[in-house]
Design an enzyme around this catalytic site. Sequence first.
Site, PDB file in Angstrom:
ATOM      1  N   ASP A   6      -6.051   6.055   4.932  1.00 48.97           N
ATOM      2  CA  ASP A   6      -6.465   4.645   4.008  1.00 48.97           C
ATOM      3  C   ASP A   6      -7.508   3.725   4.999  1.00 48.97           C
ATOM      4  O   ASP A   6      -7.081   2.628   5.057  1.00 48.97           O
ATOM      5  CB  ASP A   6      -5.331   4.100   3.519  1.00 48.97           C
TER       6      ASP A   6
ATOM      7  N   ALA B 171      -1.691   1.003  10.234  1.00 50.05           N
ATOM      8  CA  ALA B 171      -1.317  -0.242  10.298  1.00 50.05           C
ATOM      9  C   ALA B 171      -1.431  -0.959   8.841  1.00 50.05           C
ATOM     10  O   ALA B 171      -2.475  -0.709   8.066  1.00 50.05           O
ATOM     11  CB  ALA B 171      -1.725  -1.201  11.105  1.00 50.05           C
ATOM     12  N   PRO B 172      -0.166  -1.745   8.205  1.00 49.68           N
ATOM     13  CA  PRO B 172       0.707  -2.160   9.015  1.00 49.68           C
ATOM     14  C   PRO B 172       2.067  -1.014   8.914  1.00 49.68           C
ATOM     15  O   PRO B 172       3.133  -1.168   9.433  1.00 49.68           O
ATOM     16  CB  PRO B 172       1.046  -3.324   8.254  1.00 49.68           C
ATOM     17  N   GLY B 173       1.756   0.142   8.240  1.00 47.58           N
ATOM     18  CA  GLY B 173       2.601   1.257   8.140  1.00 47.58           C
ATOM     19  C   GLY B 173       3.068   1.735   6.691  1.00 47.58           C
ATOM     20  O   GLY B 173       4.206   2.455   6.774  1.00 47.58           O
ATOM     21  N   GLY B 174       2.524   1.362   5.928  1.00 53.42           N
ATOM     22  CA  GLY B 174       2.997   1.708   4.371  1.00 53.42           C
ATOM     23  C   GLY B 174       3.044   3.142   4.096  1.00 53.42           C
ATOM     24  O   GLY B 174       3.961   3.588   3.599  1.00 53.42           O
TER      25      GLY B 174
ATOM     26  N   ASP C 214      -8.768   4.607  17.726  1.00 51.04           N
ATOM     27  CA  ASP C 214      -9.764   4.487  16.431  1.00 51.04           C
ATOM     28  C   ASP C 214      -9.484   6.054  15.625  1.00 51.04           C
ATOM     29  O   ASP C 214      -9.538   6.860  16.177  1.00 51.04           O
ATOM     30  CB  ASP C 214     -11.036   4.566  17.122  1.00 51.04           C
TER      31      ASP C 214
ATOM     32  N   LYS D   9     -13.334   4.135  -0.516  1.00 47.21           N
ATOM     33  CA  LYS D   9     -13.465   2.829  -0.943  1.00 47.21           C
ATOM     34  C   LYS D   9     -15.004   3.070  -1.731  1.00 47.21           C
ATOM     35  O   LYS D   9     -15.677   3.447  -0.953  1.00 47.21           O
ATOM     36  CB  LYS D   9     -13.514   1.833   0.037  1.00 47.21           C
TER      37      LYS D   9
ATOM     38  N   SER E  95       0.819  -1.226   0.009  1.00 45.18           N
ATOM     39  CA  SER E  95      -0.040  -0.033  -0.003  1.00 45.18           C
ATOM     40  C   SER E  95       1.004   1.247  -0.055  1.00 45.18           C
ATOM     41  O   SER E  95       0.292   2.488  -0.253  1.00 45.18           O
ATOM     42  CB  SER E  95      -0.961   0.017   1.151  1.00 45.18           C
TER      43      SER E  95
ATOM     44  N   ASP F 212      -3.661   3.727  14.937  1.00 45.55           N
ATOM     45  CA  ASP F 212      -4.522   2.456  14.372  1.00 45.55           C
ATOM     46  C   ASP F 212      -4.278   1.416  15.716  1.00 45.55           C
ATOM     47  O   ASP F 212      -3.230   1.469  16.451  1.00 45.55           O
ATOM     48  CB  ASP F 212      -3.817   1.872  13.243  1.00 45.55           C
TER      49      ASP F 212
END
Length: 364
Positions: free
Chosen positions: A285, A230-233, A269, A314, A198, A249
Amino acid sequence: MTSATVTWIAYCRGGFEEEAAADLRRLAAVLDVAIDVEVVAAKAIVVARGHPDELHRLSDGLTHAPPVFARSLFVGSDALALPGFTEGGSRADRVTPLHAVIAARRDDGDGPWQSIWVEYPDTNDGKALSPLARTLERRLDATLRAAGALTTDATLRLHVLLTSGTQAFVGTSDDPERSAWPLGIPRLRMPGSAPSRSTLKLAEAFAVLLDNADRAALRPGLHAVDLGAAPGGWTWQLARRGLKVTAVDNGPLKGSVAADPLVTHLREDGLRWRPRRAVDWLVCDIVEQPRRIAEMIGHWIADGATRRAIFNLKLPMKKRYDEVRRCESRIAEIIDAAGLHHTLRVRQLYHDREEVTAFVKRVD
């Protein structure tokens, strides 16, 4: 339409031809011109035909109707039939008929051109044409340079779009219409130390959605927030540019970004968390209903929590184009109600899937 027509050719992601067609119809409405749009599912291109005196004004409307799903556009003539294989099985001469069409365009006052790109649709069948495209581009480039038809001080680009081994569109584009990359696809390498693919979405957003001044604002020492990190991209992209990042996150960060001294991870959150002080950048994201994300982003800007934001929406399975328009309108409504001005750019990037990426900035 009459037999004397001009075409708009738009590249898009396969499966989003209807949305790219909606881009072209919106553009035609802004220009008050009539078009016939050809949409074939899964072909990754859309073709619109209209009267020559009208469709050459493509650039005029792009400021008011920038495309969301069309990656790149050019203006051309109708499809050119190319020879296939000879009786002996060898490949036929495709350069000569292409050069004849290009020469005729130049005789009509088109050109000279800055460069020539021979492209193909972003589909599996299209990618199979890439060897032929490279060969044709190399040979046509050499021929046109020898004839003085390609010059570095020209502004137009010459396009040849192969839709098959025996059919092509030929046309030109100017700066407002075209992408900086063949097929409208930035060539980005996956960084080995990034925790997820990502990360390429945000890298592409920096390249496609930001101008030079906005990219200059991605500088060391500024503060950013990554919601749904998460996961941090996305956090990785910001931290590698020297920004101090608050990664929000409940899930864990992975890889080197988890221990990066520029990164503070808050297990909260992302839809509800807000900073105590304004930050320079917000990125998001989160997988959530697009209008909820639009509402949240609008309030971050309107309340002064951030000046710039990059975020993903989305999209639903149906009425995807309408949903983008509704989200744009809701963001504008929230920011306008605060008495502020803003700019908003929305594009479906190459690394997006069932989503679009947007950049909004407060303008004083």
